[in-house]
Motif scaffolding. Structure first.
Motif, PDB file in Angstrom:
ATOM      1  N   TYR A 164       0.828  -1.205   0.000  1.00 23.19           N
ATOM      2  CA  TYR A 164       0.000   0.000   0.000  1.00 23.19           C
ATOM      3  C   TYR A 164       0.865   1.261   0.000  1.00 23.19           C
ATOM      4  O   TYR A 164       0.535   2.259  -0.650  1.00 23.19           O
ATOM      5  N   HIS A 165       1.963   1.209   0.733  1.00 24.80           N
ATOM      6  CA  HIS A 165       2.864   2.363   0.780  1.00 24.80           C
ATOM      7  C   HIS A 165       3.413   2.662  -0.613  1.00 24.80           C
ATOM      8  O   HIS A 165       3.465   3.827  -1.040  1.00 24.80           O
ATOM      9  N   ASN A 166       3.808   1.613  -1.324  1.00 25.50           N
ATOM     10  CA  ASN A 166       4.365   1.805  -2.666  1.00 25.50           C
ATOM     11  C   ASN A 166       3.327   2.332  -3.649  1.00 25.50           C
ATOM     12  O   ASN A 166       3.658   3.050  -4.597  1.00 25.50           O
ATOM     13  N   GLN A 169       1.882   6.228  -1.459  1.00 26.48           N
ATOM     14  CA  GLN A 169       2.747   7.290  -0.965  1.00 26.48           C
ATOM     15  C   GLN A 169       3.288   8.205  -2.068  1.00 26.48           C
ATOM     16  O   GLN A 169       3.375   9.421  -1.861  1.00 26.48           O
ATOM     17  N   ALA A 172       0.743  10.741  -2.625  1.00 24.48           N
ATOM     18  CA  ALA A 172       0.677  11.650  -1.476  1.00 24.48           C
ATOM     19  C   ALA A 172       1.815  12.668  -1.528  1.00 24.48           C
ATOM     20  O   ALA A 172       1.609  13.864  -1.256  1.00 24.48           O
ATOM     21  N   GLU A 173       3.003  12.194  -1.892  1.00 25.97           N
ATOM     22  CA  GLU A 173       4.154  13.103  -1.996  1.00 25.97           C
ATOM     23  C   GLU A 173       3.908  14.156  -3.083  1.00 25.97           C
ATOM     24  O   GLU A 173       4.185  15.348  -2.895  1.00 25.97           O
ATOM     25  N   VAL A 186       2.498  14.593   5.208  1.00 26.12           N
ATOM     26  CA  VAL A 186       2.666  13.778   3.997  1.00 26.12           C
ATOM     27  C   VAL A 186       3.336  12.449   4.348  1.00 26.12           C
ATOM     28  O   VAL A 186       2.937  11.383   3.864  1.00 26.12           O
ATOM     29  N   ASN A 187       4.338  12.510   5.219  1.00 28.66           N
ATOM     30  CA  ASN A 187       5.112  11.308   5.562  1.00 28.66           C
ATOM     31  C   ASN A 187       4.255  10.214   6.184  1.00 28.66           C
ATOM     32  O   ASN A 187       4.523   9.028   6.004  1.00 28.66           O
ATOM     33  N   PHE A 189       0.949   9.813   5.697  1.00 29.18           N
ATOM     34  CA  PHE A 189      -0.330   9.665   4.999  1.00 29.18           C
ATOM     35  C   PHE A 189      -0.733   8.193   4.862  1.00 29.18           C
ATOM     36  O   PHE A 189      -1.817   7.784   5.297  1.00 29.18           O
ATOM     37  N   THR A 190       0.141   7.389   4.255  1.00 33.28           N
ATOM     38  CA  THR A 190      -0.202   5.981   4.042  1.00 33.28           C
ATOM     39  C   THR A 190      -0.352   5.251   5.370  1.00 33.28           C
ATOM     40  O   THR A 190      -1.248   4.416   5.544  1.00 33.28           O
ATOM     41  N   GLU A 191       0.520   5.588   6.309  1.00 30.82           N
ATOM     42  CA  GLU A 191       0.450   4.957   7.632  1.00 30.82           C
ATOM     43  C   GLU A 191      -0.911   5.193   8.280  1.00 30.82           C
ATOM     44  O   GLU A 191      -1.497   4.288   8.883  1.00 30.82           O
TER      45      GLU A 191
END
Length: 679
Positions: A164-166, A169, A172-173, A186-187, A189-191
């Motif tokens: 999901y991060h890949n 994110q 999001a960036e 932003v850092n 967001f996925t978390e």
């Protein structure tokens, strides 16, 4: 969706009206959910919500009318499920293990309904339910079995989180930069997206239950892989891989959040503590023991957090085979570590002898000698005819030392040779990016006709199949595999490992051991002296389903592990069930094994640094342990583990010293594919 609300207050007066296309009885199911949504006892609600999601799931895959409404309904059901679980946390504080396991089972099923590509999660659910039944029946192995699946579930969650991060994110960036969003927001967001889903709920339950399982299974908070008493400065790192080529100028104990199993121990490091679970017989574990470095897995999150809080402080660690104590110490107490890994320590002096091409491109096992091949080939030839008849030894031939240099000097490969020389010059100037380019260049080598002719003669003469008989494509696959073995001389781990002990990398020669692959049901590694305790009366072994690369390579999860007393070889003791989600399988094929003159030097942990490459690609299979006889059939398991232990003991007696043995099991028969002295 055909519902309407009357009155005031939470869910007061909500009515469910029929909607075209929904399964019959679905409105009644939603009515049941509404009737129980505020119950203090959440089980009926949770079961109803799951049943509703299961009924709805096929419609979400078939693109029916009103898809958006169906998606929102499914999201609402999932959200209600999570709320009900979170509301139950306090009630679970004093619950029996079976109750907590039941809740975890429900959350697992809910998660499986929320993600695609859920095969691993479904097998986790299947195994977890099996563990729950074992617990209900008071099976004395239930906690050990459940712990393996708890670990596998955690691996699955971590894998999904990374996926999901890949995916999310980068967007999001990008959007964060356009909209001038604070970077900290932003850092995470996925978390935060993940934290709001079923995976986070499941993770919280697992964290609650893990200490319970470890207590019942008497596993403790530590697994000590290399029990060395050390003192050093704590340094917290994310990945051991990221610092493996670094040199520390004072005794250092790394607290590494990630250890995969194939890393090097950095210079100056006297200890590695990790929450990760590398196999006890993985390459990094073996190298830690050989280098006299403390290496341990810490399963207790509070202990790990405490250790991270000691970052840059000096600690002393005192391990046993099952536990570790530590304390802060003064610099005046620090004794110079005797570990050869500490700069200034006295590492054993090792050197390589340059091997020459002796006129043969290929040799049979009868021709194996220390001038032609490494210890791996010589040992396997020595075993032939000497081990008990019930232990199989695969037929072998070899491409001897010096063949790579001979092929490189052939006129066919003039341009490749010139390119490699230029790249070596860059490498000599410490341009380490040249390593990857050299590996690529080696893959461009052409095979001299004489090599093809001699290898074919030796393989057919030894009763092995010749790849070229099935067409040019298979020979090209075989030739590429041979080149990949040669190229692995320049992989980063191997190169920096030789630099660390000041071995002349140019003097490292690579023979290639050629064997027919046994299409294994299981693969194993044996240490005939228990490596964690040093007990010479006890064999330690690890077993995986399929080929052994998932055991010795950087594949996630733990292998099945067991010990066996040498005077009680019929009574193996199971230490842990497997948690590896992936098994490797292959059709009948040939494997080309690295066999360098640097793999078995005394005082140098060179084994496993270089690649062994099959001619055909392996198939990755997501494993279902619930139907595997090694897991579910006690009699079968005892027979197989006992046979593995007996094979290890027989080989140790043959050599008269502790052995590190690799092998496979096919249709109940044990095959040994290599052995070396246990360091």
């Amino acid at each position: 969706m055909g519902y309407k609300s009357e009155g005031e207050g939470f869910m007061v007066g909500v009515q469910i009206n029929p909607v075209k296309g929904l399964p019959s009885g679905f409105p009644e199911l939603l009515e049941f959910v509404l009737d129980h949504v505020e119950d203090k006892s959440p089980e009926p609600l949770l079961e109803g919500l799951l049943e509703a999601r299961v009924e709805l799931h096929p419609l979400l895959l078939d693109s029916p009318e009103r898809m958006k409404d169906l998606i929102f309904l499914d999201i609402a059901l999932d959200s209600t499920f999570r709320t009900a679980i979170e509301r139950s946390y306090e009630r679970l504080n004093d619950a029996a293990p079976e109750k907590i396991m039941y809740f975890i089972s429900l959350v697992l099923e809910n998660l499986a309904l929320s993600i695609d590509d859920n095969e691993d999660i479904l097998y986790c659910l299947k195994g977890w339910n099996q563990a729950l039944e074992m617990a209900k029946q008071n099976d004395d192995q239930w906690a050990l079995y459940a712990k393996a699946f708890l670990d596998r579930i955690r691996l699955a969650l971590a894998s999904k989180g990374e996926q999901y991060h890949n995916i999310m994110q980068p967007s999001a960036e990008y959007l964060g930069s356009l909209l001038s969003i604070d970077q900290w927001a932003v850092n995470i967001f996925t978390e935060e997206i993940i934290r709001g889903g079923s995976a986070a709920t499941l993770s919280a339950l697992l964290n609650r239950f893990d200490p319970v399982l470890r207590n019942v299974a008497q596993l403790g908070s530590w697994q000590v892989i290399s029990p060395i008493e050390v003192s050093g400065y704590v340094v917290v790192v994310d990945e051991l891989l990221a610092v493996q080529n670094k040199s520390y100028d004072k005794p250092t104990i790394l607290v590494a959040k990630s250890v995969k199993g194939e890393e090097e121990i950095p210079d100056g490091v006297v200890g590695v503590i990790t929450p990760d679970m590398p196999d006890v017989l993985s390459h990094v574990s073996v190298r830690a023991r050989n280098s006299k470095v403390l290496f341990a897995t810490c399963f207790d999150h509070s202990t790990l957090s405490e250790l991270e809080g000691y970052d840059q402080k000096l600690l002393s660690f005192k391990p046993t085979s099952a536990d570790i104590t530590y304390r802060e110490t003064a610099e005046s107490e620090l004794q110079q570590s005797s570990s050869p890994n500490v700069e200034g320590g006295h590492a054993p002096s090792v050197s390589l002898v340059k091997k020459k091409f002796l006129g043969k491109y290929a040799i049979s096992a009868e021709e194996f000698s220390d001038e032609m091949v490494g210890a791996k080939s010589r040992n396997i030839a020595y075993l032939k005819g000497k081990v008990p008849s019930w232990v199989g030894v695969p037929t072998s031939v070899a491409i001897p030392f010096g063949t790579f240099d001979k092929v490189l000097s052939d006129g066919l490969n003039k341009e490749v040779a010139q390119n490699i020389e230029k790249l070596k010059s860059r490498l000599a100037q410490e341009d380490f990016s040249a390593l990857g380019e050299i590996r690529k260049a080696v893959l461009n080598l052409a095979a001299p006709m004489q090599l093809v002719k001699e290898l074919k003669e030796k393989m057919l003469g030894s009763g092995m199949p010749w790849p070229g008989d099935e067409g040019d494509q298979l020979w090209e696959q075989a030739w590429m595999a041979i080149k990949k073995v040669w190229a692995s001389k320049w992989n980063e781990r191997a190169y920096f490992s030789t630099r660390k002990v000041k071995l002349d990398h140019e003097y490292l020669s690579m023979a290639v051991l050629v064997q027919e692959i046994v299409n294994a049901d299981y693969a194993f590694v044996i240490h005939t002296t228990n490596p964690s305790s040093g007990d010479s009366s006890e064999i330690y072994a690890e077993v995986v389903k399929g080929l052994g690369e998932t055991l010795v390579g950087a594949y996630p999860g733990r292998a099945m592990s067991f010990v066996c007393k040498k005077d009680e070889l019929d009574s193996p003791k199971l230490l842990g069930y497997p948690s590896k989600p992936i098994g490797l399988f292959i059709r009948r094929s040939i494997i080309f094994r690295s066999d360098s003159n640097g793999e078995d030097l005394e005082g140098y942990a060179g084994a496993g640094l270089y690649d062994s490459v099959p001619m055909d690609e392996e198939d990755e299979v997501v494993l279902d342990y619930t139907t595997d006889p090694l897991i579910v059939d006690h009699g079968f398991r005892n027979s197989i583990l006992s046979s593995i232990a007996r094979a290890g003991h027989a080989i140790e007696e043959l050599y008269g010293s502790p052995q590190d043995v690799e092998g496979v099991v096919k249709d109940g028969k044990v095959y040994v594919v290599q052995t070396r002295p246990q360091m």
